[in-house]
Write a protein that holds these residues in place. Structure first.
Motif, short mmCIF file in Angstrom:
data_model
loop_
_atom_site.label_atom_id
_atom_site.label_comp_id
_atom_site.label_asym_id
_atom_site.label_seq_id
_atom_site.Cartn_x
_atom_site.Cartn_y
_atom_site.Cartn_z
N THR C 42 2.65 37.14 41.37
CA THR C 42 3.29 36.30 40.26
C THR C 42 4.44 35.50 40.44
O THR C 42 4.54 34.10 40.00
N ILE C 45 3.45 32.58 42.51
CA ILE C 45 2.36 31.29 41.68
C ILE C 45 3.54 30.64 40.82
O ILE C 45 3.60 29.30 40.64
N LEU C 46 4.61 31.27 40.04
CA LEU C 46 5.67 30.69 39.55
C LEU C 46 6.19 29.45 40.44
O LEU C 46 6.74 28.59 39.93
N VAL C 49 4.31 26.66 41.01
CA VAL C 49 4.10 25.59 39.85
C VAL C 49 5.55 24.97 39.71
O VAL C 49 5.65 23.65 39.37
N LEU C 50 6.59 25.82 40.02
CA LEU C 50 7.99 24.98 39.98
C LEU C 50 8.05 23.88 40.90
O LEU C 50 8.36 22.67 40.64
N GLY C 67 2.09 27.77 34.05
CA GLY C 67 2.81 28.84 34.40
C GLY C 67 3.31 30.08 33.47
O GLY C 67 3.22 31.11 33.73
N LEU C 71 2.34 33.88 33.40
CA LEU C 71 3.45 34.83 33.36
C LEU C 71 2.97 35.65 32.02
O LEU C 71 3.39 36.90 32.16
#
Lengths: 232, 81, 105, 84
Positions: C42, C45-46, C49-50, C67, C71
């Motif tokens: 998690t 992947i955040l 994406v950021l 995102g 989440l």
């Protein structure tokens, strides 16, 4: 070496050979085909001339081959009918009672998934997707609710059947109107917009809207029948 | 980059398919089949067919898994009373 | 400048994803494997994406929604899976302490 | 960019090999979940490197619908009577 291992080895070898063949075919396909005289090029050419749709697959599925889509939808309806006849005595939910954590998650996620399904349906002519995919996404939102609430949740069967039959009738009516007002079935009887905007499809968007509603209602009925199994 | 990805995806699809055929428990077979669907989604995308990839992803994740799991539950709970 | 920051963030996220996949190999039983894989993936992947938002800022709305969805959904499915895995086979504990047994699930 | 995609591919490969070789069903479900999440990251990176937003829709599907399969198999793990 026993028989099963030999079988596994031979299947593995066959699969390797087939994948090598696929790769080789992909390499040679571009060399063998003539450059212009293929059906894909022709369809792309016609699509750029006669419709204002960005996603060419959409115009093939609903506009050039609208009768095929009607047949597919009726096949789906027949299969749902068979499932409902076979599993009509089912009462109990297979997956146990309700689940508090999943209920809270479903309350948050259900509108989001339905909204995403509506986005896929309405943007079918601009981006990948369309009626069938968006309808299945909406139905999987209902699957989430069935899993979360157990026996305490039932969507209104009358509403589902009504939306299913109304959208099917609308689809047939659209085809017949195209036959009457235009020159063939599912002919373009509405005005087109500019390419790339939301309201640029004309009839194509209406067809996808009806197909999406119909598939969503049918898939929800199917998953409801499957998840409430007969007592074994 | 892309041809390397295509070959790697094809080989892993082969492994998942062999696993789906030769596992003892049907649940493992179904799970391997769902892994096969995930890999074939990536494969369709690499072949630039996003509509087919979207259909495969949606069917394999939601309703198709439901049908398989319900069939597993019905058969296995019926075999052992 | 911003692009390079995005590349660095995506690299860190990819390393976290690799870490989560290696955690599957290292841990002794199912609940420990979920402990390794879910949280790290998690976070990874955040971060990806950021970094993607920093790399191409015109896609910020779609990437932010992606995102948010990850989440929301990923901890939910991991929690359900942990519950059922615990109820089926318990977990590995070297000193035989099982604090979940007293609670009603 | 290529190095990041290669790193994510290595993560996907590691999860996939664990998915193939583990004997227990619950471990395999965990590996499947991890594979789904890593492939979301792969799709995001591919859409950045090929400059097309087509891949993002499929990533949305994996993010929103993909967890339903995991939940189904988790429920199946409890509901089945066979103990393997």
């Amino acid at each position: 070496m026993n028989l099963k291992r030999t079988l596994a080895l031979s299947h593995l070898l066959t699969g390797l050979l087939v994948s090598v063949m696929i790769i080789a075919l992909l390499g040679t396909l571009r060399l063998l085909t003539p450059p212009i005289d293929t059906i894909g090029e022709t369809l792309l050419h016609i699509n750029a001339q006669s419709t204002q749709v960005a996603n060419a697959v959409t115009s093939v599925v609903t506009y050039f081959r609208g009768l095929d889509t009607l047949g597919e939808v009726s096949i789906l309806f027949l299969s749902i009918f068979g499932v409902a006849l076979h599993m009509q005595h089912s009462t109990r939910n297979l997956f146990g009672a309700h689940d508090t954590l999943l209920q809270i998650g479903a309350q948050v996620l259900f509108p989001l998934i339905v909204l995403f399904g509506v986005y896929i349906i309405t943007h079918g002519h601009l981006s990948p997707g369309g009626g069938f995919q968006g309808g299945v996404i909406i139905a999987s939102a209902f699957v989430l609710r069935f899993l979360a609430y157990g026996d305490h949740y039932e969507p209104s069967a009358r509403l589902l059947t009504l939306s299913e039959s109304l959208s099917g009738a609308g689809l047939v009516l659209l085809g017949v109107l195209g036959l009457l007002l235009g020159d063939r079935i599912f002919a373009q009887i509405l005005s087109l917009g500019t390419m790339g905007t939301l309201l640029s499809g004309g009839v194509i968007e209406l067809v996808y809207l009806f197909v999406g509603l119909k598939v969503a209602a049918e898939m929800t009925l199917l998953s409801q029948h499957f998840i409430k199994a007969r007592d074994v | 980059m892309i041809p390397f990805l295509i070959i790697a995806t094809l080989l892993s699809l082969l492994a998942a398919a062999v696993m789906a055929i030769y596992s003892r428990d049907p649940a493992h077979s179904v799970l391997s089949y769902m892994g096969f669907g995930l890999g074939s989604t990536v494969l369709y995308l690499l072949f630039s067919a996003p509509d087919v990839a979207l259909t495969e992803a949606v069917i394999g994740a939601g309703v198709g898994a439901l049908v398989f799991v319900v069939a597993l539950l019905q058969t296995q709970n019926k075999e052992q009373p | 400048m911003f692009e390079r920051l995005g590349l660095v963030l995506m690299g860190i996220g990819a390393l976290f994803l690799l870490l989560s996949a290696l955690g599957l190999w290292r841990m002794p039983d199912t609940l420990s494997r979920m402990h390794a894989s879910t949280k790290a993936s998690t976070l990874g992947i955040l971060l990806v994406v950021l970094g993607a938002v920093c790399h191409t800022p015109e896609l910020w709305f779609k990437l932010g929604l992606l995102g948010l969805f990850v989440l929301l959904t990923n901890p939910l499915s991991a929690s359900i899976l942990g519950h059922s895995s615990y109820r089926k086979e318990g977990f590995y504990s070297p000193d035989h302490i099982d604090a979940l047994k007293e609670e009603s699930l | 960019m290529n190095w990041i995609i290669l790193c994510v591919c290595a993560a996907l490969l590691a999860a996939f090999v664990h998915f193939l070789y583990t004997p227990k069903l619950s471990d395999r479900i965990v590996a499947f979940d991890t594979m789904g999440i890593i492939s979301i990251a792969l799709l995001v990176l591919l859409s950045l490197s090929t400059h097309s937003a087509l891949y993002l829709d499929i990533a949305f599907v994996f993010g929103l619908i993909g967890f339903i399969g995991t939940i189904l198999f988790a429920k199946y793990l409890v509901a089945r009577r066979k103990d393997v």
